[in-house]
Scaffold this motif. Structure first.
Motif, PDB file in Angstrom:
ATOM      1  N   LYS A 439      35.541  72.835   8.734  1.00  0.00           N
ATOM      2  CA  LYS A 439      34.111  72.575   8.596  1.00  0.00           C
ATOM      3  C   LYS A 439      33.369  73.815   8.093  1.00  0.00           C
ATOM      4  CE  LYS A 439      32.958  68.331   9.949  1.00  0.00           C
ATOM      5  NZ  LYS A 439      32.087  67.441   9.149  1.00  0.00           N
ATOM      6  N   MET A 440      33.662  74.971   8.711  1.00  0.00           N
ATOM      7  CA  MET A 440      32.972  76.198   8.330  1.00  0.00           C
ATOM      8  C   MET A 440      33.254  76.556   6.872  1.00  0.00           C
ATOM      9  SD  MET A 440      31.133  77.136  10.803  1.00  0.00           S
ATOM     10  CE  MET A 440      30.937  75.389  11.097  1.00  0.00           C
ATOM     11  N   ASN A 441      34.500  76.436   6.454  1.00  0.00           N
ATOM     12  CA  ASN A 441      34.837  76.780   5.075  1.00  0.00           C
ATOM     13  C   ASN A 441      34.245  75.779   4.083  1.00  0.00           C
ATOM     14  OD1 ASN A 441      36.274  79.140   5.617  1.00  0.00           O
ATOM     15  ND2 ASN A 441      38.148  78.004   6.085  1.00  0.00           N
ATOM     16  N   SER A 442      34.044  74.551   4.539  1.00  0.00           N
ATOM     17  CA  SER A 442      33.374  73.573   3.696  1.00  0.00           C
ATOM     18  C   SER A 442      31.911  73.961   3.480  1.00  0.00           C
ATOM     19  CB  SER A 442      33.457  72.177   4.333  1.00  0.00           C
ATOM     20  OG  SER A 442      32.730  71.232   3.589  1.00  0.00           O
ATOM     21  N   PHE A 443      31.226  74.357   4.559  1.00  0.00           N
ATOM     22  CA  PHE A 443      29.835  74.787   4.439  1.00  0.00           C
ATOM     23  C   PHE A 443      29.727  76.039   3.566  1.00  0.00           C
ATOM     24  CE2 PHE A 443      29.171  72.857   8.892  1.00  0.00           C
ATOM     25  CZ  PHE A 443      28.911  71.619   8.337  1.00  0.00           C
ATOM     26  N   LEU A 444      30.631  76.987   3.798  1.00  0.00           N
ATOM     27  CA  LEU A 444      30.592  78.232   3.030  1.00  0.00           C
ATOM     28  C   LEU A 444      30.899  77.978   1.557  1.00  0.00           C
ATOM     29  CD1 LEU A 444      32.426  80.570   5.580  1.00  0.00           C
ATOM     30  CD2 LEU A 444      30.012  80.670   4.945  1.00  0.00           C
ATOM     31  N   GLY A 445      31.794  77.044   1.304  1.00  0.00           N
ATOM     32  CA  GLY A 445      32.095  76.696  -0.081  1.00  0.00           C
ATOM     33  C   GLY A 445      30.900  76.110  -0.799  1.00  0.00           C
ATOM     34  N   LEU A 446      30.130  75.284  -0.092  1.00  0.00           N
ATOM     35  CA  LEU A 446      28.916  74.726  -0.675  1.00  0.00           C
ATOM     36  C   LEU A 446      27.901  75.825  -0.959  1.00  0.00           C
ATOM     37  CD1 LEU A 446      27.059  72.328  -1.407  1.00  0.00           C
ATOM     38  CD2 LEU A 446      26.432  72.207   1.015  1.00  0.00           C
ATOM     39  N   LEU A 447      27.696  76.721  -0.001  1.00  0.00           N
ATOM     40  CA  LEU A 447      26.698  77.777  -0.167  1.00  0.00           C
ATOM     41  C   LEU A 447      27.082  78.790  -1.243  1.00  0.00           C
ATOM     42  CD1 LEU A 447      25.846  78.379   3.594  1.00  0.00           C
ATOM     43  CD2 LEU A 447      24.263  77.567   1.847  1.00  0.00           C
ATOM     44  N   SER A 448      28.376  78.889  -1.542  1.00  0.00           N
ATOM     45  CA  SER A 448      28.820  79.853  -2.548  1.00  0.00           C
ATOM     46  C   SER A 448      28.318  79.507  -3.950  1.00  0.00           C
ATOM     47  CB  SER A 448      30.353  79.934  -2.553  1.00  0.00           C
ATOM     48  OG  SER A 448      30.926  78.721  -3.018  1.00  0.00           O
ATOM     49  N   HIS A 449      27.845  78.287  -4.142  1.00  0.00           N
ATOM     50  CA  HIS A 449      27.321  77.884  -5.454  1.00  0.00           C
ATOM     51  C   HIS A 449      25.884  78.364  -5.661  1.00  0.00           C
ATOM     52  CE1 HIS A 449      30.625  75.163  -6.679  1.00  0.00           C
ATOM     53  NE2 HIS A 449      30.738  74.924  -5.385  1.00  0.00           N
ATOM     54  N   TYR A 450      25.280  78.913  -4.605  1.00  0.00           N
ATOM     55  CA  TYR A 450      23.883  79.329  -4.698  1.00  0.00           C
ATOM     56  C   TYR A 450      23.757  80.817  -4.403  1.00  0.00           C
ATOM     57  CZ  TYR A 450      23.646  74.289  -3.871  1.00  0.00           C
ATOM     58  OH  TYR A 450      23.850  72.934  -3.942  1.00  0.00           O
ATOM     59  N   ASP A 451      22.560  81.361  -4.648  1.00  0.00           N
ATOM     60  CA  ASP A 451      22.248  82.730  -4.233  1.00  0.00           C
ATOM     61  C   ASP A 451      21.968  82.682  -2.737  1.00  0.00           C
ATOM     62  OD1 ASP A 451      22.143  84.060  -6.924  1.00  0.00           O
ATOM     63  OD2 ASP A 451      20.645  82.501  -7.238  1.00  0.00           O
ATOM     64  N   SER A 452      22.987  82.978  -1.936  1.00  0.00           N
ATOM     65  CA  SER A 452      22.867  82.668  -0.505  1.00  0.00           C
ATOM     66  C   SER A 452      23.493  83.711   0.412  1.00  0.00           C
ATOM     67  CB  SER A 452      23.538  81.309  -0.228  1.00  0.00           C
ATOM     68  OG  SER A 452      24.915  81.354  -0.575  1.00  0.00           O
ATOM     69  N   TYR A 453      23.689  84.937  -0.050  1.00  0.00           N
ATOM     70  CA  TYR A 453      24.342  85.919   0.814  1.00  0.00           C
ATOM     71  C   TYR A 453      23.567  86.145   2.112  1.00  0.00           C
ATOM     72  CZ  TYR A 453      25.865  90.338   2.743  1.00  0.00           C
ATOM     73  OH  TYR A 453      26.299  91.307   3.610  1.00  0.00           O
ATOM     74  N   CYS A 454      22.264  86.315   2.005  1.00  0.00           N
ATOM     75  CA  CYS A 454      21.454  86.567   3.211  1.00  0.00           C
ATOM     76  C   CYS A 454      21.478  85.371   4.156  1.00  0.00           C
ATOM     77  CB  CYS A 454      20.017  86.897   2.808  1.00  0.00           C
ATOM     78  SG  CYS A 454      19.846  88.482   1.954  1.00  0.00           S
ATOM     79  N   ILE A 455      21.482  84.171   3.586  1.00  0.00           N
ATOM     80  CA  ILE A 455      21.548  82.963   4.411  1.00  0.00           C
ATOM     81  C   ILE A 455      22.879  82.895   5.137  1.00  0.00           C
ATOM     82  CG2 ILE A 455      21.646  80.437   4.352  1.00  0.00           C
ATOM     83  CD1 ILE A 455      19.659  80.529   2.045  1.00  0.00           C
ATOM     84  N   ARG A 456      23.961  83.182   4.438  1.00  0.00           N
ATOM     85  CA  ARG A 456      25.281  83.138   5.079  1.00  0.00           C
ATOM     86  C   ARG A 456      25.389  84.183   6.185  1.00  0.00           C
ATOM     87  NH1 ARG A 456      26.899  83.206  -0.401  1.00  0.00           N
ATOM     88  NH2 ARG A 456      27.889  85.247  -0.133  1.00  0.00           N
ATOM     89  N   ARG A 457      24.830  85.351   5.932  1.00  0.00           N
ATOM     90  CA  ARG A 457      24.909  86.426   6.928  1.00  0.00           C
ATOM     91  C   ARG A 457      24.131  86.062   8.191  1.00  0.00           C
ATOM     92  NH1 ARG A 457      22.090  91.852   5.254  1.00  0.00           N
ATOM     93  NH2 ARG A 457      20.297  90.508   5.714  1.00  0.00           N
ATOM     94  N   VAL A 458      22.950  85.463   8.041  1.00  0.00           N
ATOM     95  CA  VAL A 458      22.113  85.130   9.193  1.00  0.00           C
ATOM     96  C   VAL A 458      22.659  83.904   9.932  1.00  0.00           C
ATOM     97  CG1 VAL A 458      19.826  84.335   9.900  1.00  0.00           C
ATOM     98  CG2 VAL A 458      20.047  86.153   8.190  1.00  0.00           C
ATOM     99  N   VAL A 459      22.987  82.838   9.192  1.00  0.00           N
ATOM    100  CA  VAL A 459      23.389  81.577   9.817  1.00  0.00           C
ATOM    101  C   VAL A 459      24.770  81.677  10.435  1.00  0.00           C
ATOM    102  CG1 VAL A 459      23.912  79.150   9.396  1.00  0.00           C
ATOM    103  CG2 VAL A 459      21.912  80.211   8.319  1.00  0.00           C
ATOM    104  N   PHE A 460      25.701  82.337   9.754  1.00  0.00           N
ATOM    105  CA  PHE A 460      27.081  82.372  10.232  1.00  0.00           C
ATOM    106  C   PHE A 460      27.426  83.683  10.940  1.00  0.00           C
ATOM    107  CE2 PHE A 460      26.946  79.431   6.677  1.00  0.00           C
ATOM    108  CZ  PHE A 460      27.632  78.342   7.174  1.00  0.00           C
ATOM    109  N   GLY A 461      27.006  84.797  10.364  1.00  0.00           N
ATOM    110  CA  GLY A 461      27.402  86.092  10.932  1.00  0.00           C
ATOM    111  C   GLY A 461      26.844  86.340  12.307  1.00  0.00           C
ATOM    112  N   ASN A 462      25.663  85.817  12.620  1.00  0.00           N
ATOM    113  CA  ASN A 462      25.030  86.047  13.922  1.00  0.00           C
ATOM    114  C   ASN A 462      25.259  84.905  14.903  1.00  0.00           C
ATOM    115  OD1 ASN A 462      24.000  88.449  12.894  1.00  0.00           O
ATOM    116  ND2 ASN A 462      22.075  87.492  12.249  1.00  0.00           N
TER     117      ASN A 462
END
Length: 481
Positions: A439-462
């Motif tokens: 599930k997590m890799n599916s979400f991350l794969g979707l977000l990788s198509h966008y400018d989303s580094y900060c979103i990934r860091r906040v939503v997943f990293g924390n």
């Protein structure tokens, strides 16, 4: 007039019309030569057939069909004669081709192979579903039975399951029986290349390598092209069709499909008549017939009437969820695509199902073509544009399309899409590690198509819950356990 599974024709009131439409040769061995009764005696049994029409000709007389081994005719006799009465219906020129025994050139062996291929396509990503396992339990028998129904021309879809979904938005879904999904894939395999050859390049959805991400990239391409890299004015007319699937006219759709197939050069169909039979069976089927409604009536309370098949006009509406409906939705609006490209000469145009856009550096021009588009859709396809969702946007202010938000030189995931991801993460069960990782890799794969580094860091990293059972790489592009 048919044997057991076929229904007989009712003799027409006009004798000449009946004789011109009816031929006993069309239905050999379909009606027994039972003779007729005269008082207590039985006459001409085994050599003649005598059958009453339901249409009286006078107070005591009615038409009747009389036939023997060499001829047949329609007579006018006294109804006191003991002729046989059988259930019948009127035979018209339109129904003649349906009531006749069908003769397809496709062989049983070839059709069985094609059905097996369609079955393999239908079961992709559904290998653990109960309905698929039930069909697979007697796979060979089920496929052979389905093949025989199709090749005999007696196939009828089974009742669909109707229910409401809320993600990604509230929709009414009619899920076809698994055996019917196999037939949809069979028709798709036969025809999708023929239809796709007539599509414009910027037609997305249900086309290989032309999904949502392709549509997002194409919109970005058109914006950059028109604005010359955001150095000139740029506006986007976003077109939305009101209750699209529910207002597709099935008769018009059938006409468009047949015209498309007939005009396509070098048609490579294994049996044109059989494909036409599949086309008509799928298009004409009314999913409301004996459908299994899952859930409560209250589930439909918040669904607008224009988004429900229960409120559609006669002979209108396609069920959302079927592969055939996705294909037909593109075929139906291909007429509109050709109009926009060929008549309106709109170079920067694209469409994903019923979400279309036109990009131009002239806002007034976009305003001027809205009435033309509205008239064309209404007169040619019986559709209406949504008055509140059809708008003109300034490209510099951003525009949302297919779950992405386009801003100058960058593309973000839309707020609604991100909220759904966050919600699913919060409610995700952490007991199955492999499922969590997928599930997590599916979400991350979707977000990788966008400018989303900060979103990934906040939503997943924390996320403390996820960090207890696994970890993310440095760029938050992959989750590992």
């Amino acid at each position: 007039m048919v044997n057991k599974k076929k229904s007989a024709s009712k003799l027409h009131e006009n004798k000449e019309c009946s004789l011109s439409l009816f031929s006993i040769d069309d239905y050999p061995e379909s009606v027994p030569a039972a003779g007729y009764r005269n008082g207590s005696s039985l006459n001409n049994a085994g050599s003649n057939g005598n059958y009453w029409s339901s249409t009286p000709n006078s107070n005591n007389n009615a038409y009747n069909l009389n036939f023997n081994s060499s001829s047949h005719n329609v007579n006018n006799n006294n109804r006191n004669n003991g002729y046989t009465v059988r259930p019948v219906r009127e035979l018209t020129k339109e129904s003649l081709s349906v009531n006749k025994v069908r003769h397809f050139s496709i062989t049983k062996e070839q059709l069985l192979l094609d059905l097996y291929r369609a079955y393999k396509d239908a079961r992709k990503n559904k290998s653990n579903k109960n309905y698929q396992l039930k069909f697979e339990y007697n796979l060979e028998d089920n496929l052979v039975k389905l093949r025989d129904e199709l090749i005999d021309g007696v196939y009828k879809p089974l009742p669909s399951d109707c229910f409401i979904i809320h993600e990604p938005k509230m929709r009414e879904v009619f899920a076809a029986n698994f055996r019917d999904r196999i037939v949809h894939h069979l028709f798709y395999n036969y025809t999708h290349e023929i239809f796709e050859k007539t599509f414009i390049y910027d037609s997305y959805s249900c086309i290989k390598n032309k999904g949502t991400h392709f549509g997002i990239k194409r919109l970005r391409h058109h914006i950059l092209s028109v604005s010359k890299g955001y150095s000139k004015p740029c506006f986007i007319l976003k077109i939305d069709i009101k209750g699209y699937f529910m207002n597709i006219n099935r008769g018009k759709l059938l006409e468009i499909c047949r015209n498309t197939i007939s005009k396509t050069k070098n048609i490579n169909l294994i049996d044109c008549q059989f494909v036409d039979y599949l086309l008509e069976t799928i298009v004409r089927y009314n999913p409301l017939e004996d459908c299994n409604v899952l859930g409560e009536t209250i589930d439909w309370c918040n669904l607008p009437e224009e988004k429900s098949l229960f409120y559609t006009k006669d002979n209108c509406g396609l069920p959302i969820g079927n592969l055939s409906s996705q294909l037909f939705s593109n075929v139906y609006l291909n007429v509109f695509d050709q109009y926009v490209k060929r008549e309106l000469k709109c170079r920067h145009y694209g469409r994903y199902v019923d979400d279309a856009y036109i990009v131009s550096n002239n806002r007034e021009y976009l305003k001027s073509i809205i009435p033309k588009i509205s008239v064309f859709l209404k007169e040619n396809l019986y559709l209406e544009i949504h008055p509140h969702k059809t708008r003109i946007y300034n490209a510099y202010h951003g525009i949302e399309y297919l779950g992405a938000f386009h801003k100058p030189f960058r593309t973000y995931i839309s707020t609604s899409s991100l909220e759904r991801i966050v919600k699913k993460i919060k409610t995700l069960e952490l007991t199955d590690n492999s499922k969590v990782q997928n599930k997590m890799n599916s979400f991350l794969g979707l977000l990788s198509h966008y400018d989303s580094y900060c979103i990934r860091r906040v939503v997943f990293g924390n996320n403390a819950r996820l960090n207890k059972i696994g970890y993310f790489d440095n760029m938050f592009l992959r989750y590992m356990i």
